[in-house]
Design an enzyme around this catalytic site. Structure first.
Site, mmCIF file in Angstrom:
data_model
loop_
_atom_site.group_PDB
_atom_site.id
_atom_site.type_symbol
_atom_site.label_atom_id
_atom_site.label_comp_id
_atom_site.label_asym_id
_atom_site.label_seq_id
_atom_site.Cartn_x
_atom_site.Cartn_y
_atom_site.Cartn_z
ATOM 1 N N ASP A 50 3.003 1.423 -0.129
ATOM 2 C CA ASP A 50 2.501 0.728 0.903
ATOM 3 C C ASP A 50 3.708 1.111 1.935
ATOM 4 O O ASP A 50 3.533 0.543 3.234
ATOM 5 C CB ASP A 50 2.902 -0.602 0.436
ATOM 6 C CG ASP A 50 4.020 -1.139 0.176
ATOM 7 O OD1 ASP A 50 4.908 -0.550 -0.062
ATOM 8 O OD2 ASP A 50 4.120 -2.512 -0.254
ATOM 9 N N SER A 51 4.743 1.808 1.734
ATOM 10 C CA SER A 51 5.531 2.165 3.177
ATOM 11 C C SER A 51 4.727 3.157 4.011
ATOM 12 O O SER A 51 5.027 3.296 5.031
ATOM 13 C CB SER A 51 6.712 3.443 2.568
ATOM 14 O OG SER A 51 6.196 4.456 1.740
ATOM 15 N N ASP A 89 0.478 1.634 -6.061
ATOM 16 C CA ASP A 89 1.653 0.736 -5.440
ATOM 17 C C ASP A 89 1.056 -0.598 -5.059
ATOM 18 O O ASP A 89 0.193 -0.570 -4.104
ATOM 19 C CB ASP A 89 2.188 1.256 -4.269
ATOM 20 C CG ASP A 89 3.511 0.591 -3.935
ATOM 21 O OD1 ASP A 89 4.060 -0.052 -4.810
ATOM 22 O OD2 ASP A 89 4.102 0.744 -2.697
ATOM 23 N N LYS A 119 2.833 -0.153 -9.799
ATOM 24 C CA LYS A 119 4.107 -0.462 -9.693
ATOM 25 C C LYS A 119 4.108 -1.597 -8.938
ATOM 26 O O LYS A 119 3.320 -2.050 -7.886
ATOM 27 C CB LYS A 119 4.837 0.650 -8.790
ATOM 28 C CG LYS A 119 6.207 0.144 -8.148
ATOM 29 C CD LYS A 119 7.093 1.127 -7.411
ATOM 30 C CE LYS A 119 6.675 1.368 -5.978
ATOM 31 N NZ LYS A 119 6.805 0.184 -5.217
ATOM 32 N N GLU A 121 6.802 -4.844 -7.167
ATOM 33 C CA GLU A 121 8.091 -5.289 -6.780
ATOM 34 C C GLU A 121 8.727 -6.634 -7.575
ATOM 35 O O GLU A 121 7.794 -7.381 -7.440
ATOM 36 C CB GLU A 121 8.312 -5.283 -5.230
ATOM 37 C CG GLU A 121 7.921 -3.959 -4.563
ATOM 38 C CD GLU A 121 8.251 -4.162 -3.034
ATOM 39 O OE1 GLU A 121 8.675 -5.290 -2.423
ATOM 40 O OE2 GLU A 121 7.655 -3.276 -2.325
ATOM 41 N N GLU A 188 15.920 0.326 -5.564
ATOM 42 C CA GLU A 188 16.210 0.945 -4.263
ATOM 43 C C GLU A 188 17.178 0.161 -3.615
ATOM 44 O O GLU A 188 17.657 -0.997 -3.632
ATOM 45 C CB GLU A 188 14.881 0.416 -3.627
ATOM 46 C CG GLU A 188 14.800 0.649 -1.912
ATOM 47 C CD GLU A 188 13.554 0.710 -1.461
ATOM 48 O OE1 GLU A 188 12.456 0.270 -1.950
ATOM 49 O OE2 GLU A 188 13.352 0.775 -0.018
#
Ligand code: KIV
Length: 284
Positions: A50-51, A89, A119, A121, A188
């Site tokens: 999503d970056s 993501d 993935k 968060e 991270e």
């Protein structure tokens, strides 16, 4: 290794490399050509993260990512990737609201995106949801430390775990995610020593971005390391190329050639048989 000898990377490969102490290379890719080149180079894990909302689409953060955008990007990348382990993501609010929604959206990444895992968060706070998704049959990678989707809650995009209390919490997050069934995790922007303690605290692979060298592999945002994203450069990014500058140089060169009339040249034009041209212009 020739293409004929290469095999699709699976979870067994990732565990084997960890056991052998061999680091894993991981990059983001948001489009078909980038993923094609990464796969060709032998990058072992690829993720349309999503970056991409920031590094590709120019948003200020990653929160605007929707399932549809992420699937669209993921499908383009999946069309290119033959060998790398492909990570889906999960975007902001695609798994936070309820376990049912998390399972449904993780399933979409697997079925429509063609990924090998998803993935998500978060640490202790997402453990129950992560466990539910794993129970539904979807392999899940955790993401702890600096978690961009909760930047507002953790004080912005800053490194985490520099105090004893926060470092302890992150290590606890790692243990909890492993217990919940995560097959691996990424940590991270934490101090290298804290990342080293996380690796010791769990048995599953721990990958790092801005987490130093003691982890089981490294991930970077491809556009950062290629010099294609220049708005800011996190401390941990190493620039392997200056492609942004190379593009500006090429665009300037092209503009100069157009202005000078030297582009296109004879070899860059289609030809017409003389005879046809004569007929076309007869009487003109
Ligand atoms: O979105 C992303 O690119 C990521 C990486 C930083 C791991 O989550």
């Amino acid at each position: 290794m020739s293409d004929a000898e290469r095999k699709k990377i699976d979870m067994g490969y990732l565990y084997q490399k960890k056991a052998q102490g061999e680091k894993i290379s991981w990059l983001t890719a948001y489009d078909y050509p980038m993923a094609l080149f990464e796969d060709k180079a032998g990058i072992e894990m690829i993720m349309p993260g999503d970056s991409g909302m920031m590094a590709l689409l120019g948003h200020k953060n990653t929160l605007s990512a929707t399932m549809e955008q992420m699937l669209w990007m993921t499908q383009a990348v999946a069309r290119a990737v033959k060998y790398a382990f492909l990570i889906g993501d999960m975007p902001y609010m695609s798994y936070q609201a309820s376990k049912e929604e998390a399972i449904r959206n993780a399933g979409r990444f697997m079925a429509e995106g063609g990924v090998d895992c998803v993935k998500m968060e978060g640490g202790v706070d997402v453990a129950d949801t992560l466990a539910a998704v794993v129970k539904a049959g979807v392999p899940v990678m955790g993401h702890i430390g600096m978690t961009p989707q909760s930047a507002a809650a953790i004080g912005g995009y800053r490194s985490q775990g520099r105090t004893e209390a926060v470092a302890r919490k992150i290590i606890q997050d790692a243990r909890t995610l492993q217990d919940a069934g995560a097959f691996s995790m990424v940590v991270e922007a934490v101090p290298a020593k804290v990342a080293g303690l996380i690796v010791k605290a769990v048995d599953i692979p721990v990958y790092g971005i801005g987490a130093g060298p003691l982890v089981d592999g490294q991930v970077l945002i491809a556009r950062d390391m290629l010099g294609l994203f220049e708005l800011f450069k996190p401390k941990f990014v190493r620039r392997y190329a200056q492609m942004g500058q190379a593009m500006v140089d090429a665009f300037r060169h092209y503009k100069d050639d157009v202005k000078a009339g030297s582009f296109p040249g004879p070899d860059e034009c289609y030809n017409m048989p003389e005879e046809e041209f004569r007929k076309l212009t007869a009487g003109q």
